[in-house]
Scaffold this motif. Structure first.
Motif, PDB file in Angstrom:
ATOM      1  N   LYS A   1       0.845  -1.193   0.000  1.00 28.07           N
ATOM      2  CA  LYS A   1       0.000   0.000   0.000  1.00 28.07           C
ATOM      3  C   LYS A   1       0.877   1.239   0.000  1.00 28.07           C
ATOM      4  CE  LYS A   1      -3.467  -2.503   2.571  1.00 28.07           C
ATOM      5  NZ  LYS A   1      -3.573  -3.110   3.844  1.00 28.07           N
ATOM      6  N   SER A   2       0.347   2.307  -0.594  1.00 28.84           N
ATOM      7  CA  SER A   2       1.094   3.555  -0.636  1.00 28.84           C
ATOM      8  C   SER A   2       0.114   4.711  -0.674  1.00 28.84           C
ATOM      9  CB  SER A   2       1.992   3.594  -1.882  1.00 28.84           C
ATOM     10  OG  SER A   2       2.583   4.864  -2.001  1.00 28.84           O
ATOM     11  N   GLY A   3       0.480   5.798  -0.009  1.00 25.75           N
ATOM     12  CA  GLY A   3      -0.344   7.007  -0.060  1.00 25.75           C
ATOM     13  C   GLY A   3       0.065   7.889  -1.221  1.00 25.75           C
ATOM     14  N   ALA A   4       1.258   7.686  -1.754  1.00 32.52           N
ATOM     15  CA  ALA A   4       1.787   8.531  -2.824  1.00 32.52           C
ATOM     16  C   ALA A   4       1.410   8.016  -4.207  1.00 32.52           C
ATOM     17  CB  ALA A   4       3.312   8.614  -2.717  1.00 32.52           C
ATOM     18  N   VAL A   5       1.365   6.690  -4.362  1.00 31.47           N
ATOM     19  CA  VAL A   5       0.995   6.081  -5.646  1.00 31.47           C
ATOM     20  C   VAL A   5      -0.043   4.994  -5.368  1.00 31.47           C
ATOM     21  CG1 VAL A   5       3.212   6.558  -6.774  1.00 31.47           C
ATOM     22  CG2 VAL A   5       2.898   4.425  -5.517  1.00 31.47           C
TER      23      VAL A   5
ATOM     24  N   VAL B   1       7.463   5.098   1.778  1.00 34.15           N
ATOM     25  CA  VAL B   1       6.418   5.286   0.777  1.00 34.15           C
ATOM     26  C   VAL B   1       5.475   4.094   0.726  1.00 34.15           C
ATOM     27  CG1 VAL B   1       5.976   5.702  -1.696  1.00 34.15           C
ATOM     28  CG2 VAL B   1       7.975   6.738  -0.586  1.00 34.15           C
ATOM     29  N   PHE B   2       6.017   2.897   0.895  1.00 30.12           N
ATOM     30  CA  PHE B   2       5.222   1.670   0.776  1.00 30.12           C
ATOM     31  C   PHE B   2       5.163   0.923   2.101  1.00 30.12           C
ATOM     32  CE2 PHE B   2       6.545   2.498  -3.537  1.00 30.12           C
ATOM     33  CZ  PHE B   2       5.432   2.162  -4.293  1.00 30.12           C
ATOM     34  N   VAL B   3       3.986   0.358   2.356  1.00 24.88           N
ATOM     35  CA  VAL B   3       3.808  -0.537   3.496  1.00 24.88           C
ATOM     36  C   VAL B   3       3.240  -1.832   2.925  1.00 24.88           C
ATOM     37  CG1 VAL B   3       2.612  -0.950   5.674  1.00 24.88           C
ATOM     38  CG2 VAL B   3       3.369   1.366   5.082  1.00 24.88           C
ATOM     39  N   CYS B   4       4.058  -2.875   2.992  1.00 25.02           N
ATOM     40  CA  CYS B   4       3.626  -4.168   2.463  1.00 25.02           C
ATOM     41  C   CYS B   4       2.986  -4.962   3.593  1.00 25.02           C
ATOM     42  CB  CYS B   4       4.812  -4.911   1.871  1.00 25.02           C
ATOM     43  SG  CYS B   4       5.545  -4.020   0.470  1.00 25.02           S
TER      44      CYS B   4
END
Length: 181
Positions: free
Chosen positions: A27-31, A48-51
């Motif tokens: 998941k990402s809030g930027a993309v 940027v990413f949370v897997c």
């Protein structure tokens, strides 16, 4: 992120993505959130990413498993060494002619014998040993019944020492003293 990622674009929802062993949903809030191959997901920027947590913990779980295997192997080696040592002592006590082992086969009769003591063990059979040999047994493996007979002996010895000390005091204070002038 990478065009050679077999999971990205192939699996478009979280459940489907996570059901494939080589893939993980990140998941990402930027993309846009997306499915990535695990080998590629580990290189994504963590800010940027949370897997999914299942992937986040894979490396630490693998390390924990390796550590636990190593500890289990060490414990098995130590356990085997302890059993060999107990067996070695047990054999040597018999070979050296322990006068109690094999003669007294019950706890009561063993502890009633002057020079013998009953020793219990969860690793090998409990048995009767000469007190001098029983003191050499590994304490973590054997529990010997020294308490009652040894405690009585210690009390008798303490009483004897006390009596001798009192007698010496009496002699010292009642003996004639000579003064040299």
């Amino acid at each position: 992120q990478s065009t050679d990622d077999a999971c990205k674009g192939t699996y478009t929802d979280e459940n489907t993505c996570n059901s494939v062993s080589e893939c993980v949903w990140c998941k990402s809030g930027a993309v846009a959130s997306a499915c990535y191959e695990k080998v590629h997901a580990q290189n994504l920027p963590p800010g940027v990413f949370v897997c999914d947590s299942t992937f986040d913990n894979i490396a630490s779980i693998a390390e924990l498993i390796r550590s636990m295997r190593s500890e289990a192997e060490e414990q098995k080696v130590l356990h085997d060494e302890a059993l060999r040592e107990v067996d070695r002592f047990s054999q040597s006590a018999t070979v050296e002619g322990d006068s109690c082992k094999g003669i007294y086969t019950e706890e009561g009769s063993c502890n009633a014998a002057t020079d013998c003591v009953w020793c219990k063990s969860g690793a090998v059979s409990s048995a009767c040993y000469e007190k001098v040999n029983a003191h050499k047994l590994p304490a973590g493996v054997f529990e010997c019944d020294f308490t009652q007979t040894e405690a009585e002996s210690d009390k008798d010895l303490e009483d004897l020492v006390h009596s001798v000390q009192e007698a010496m005091k009496q002699q010292y204070f009642t003996a004639p003293t000579f003064c040299m002038l």
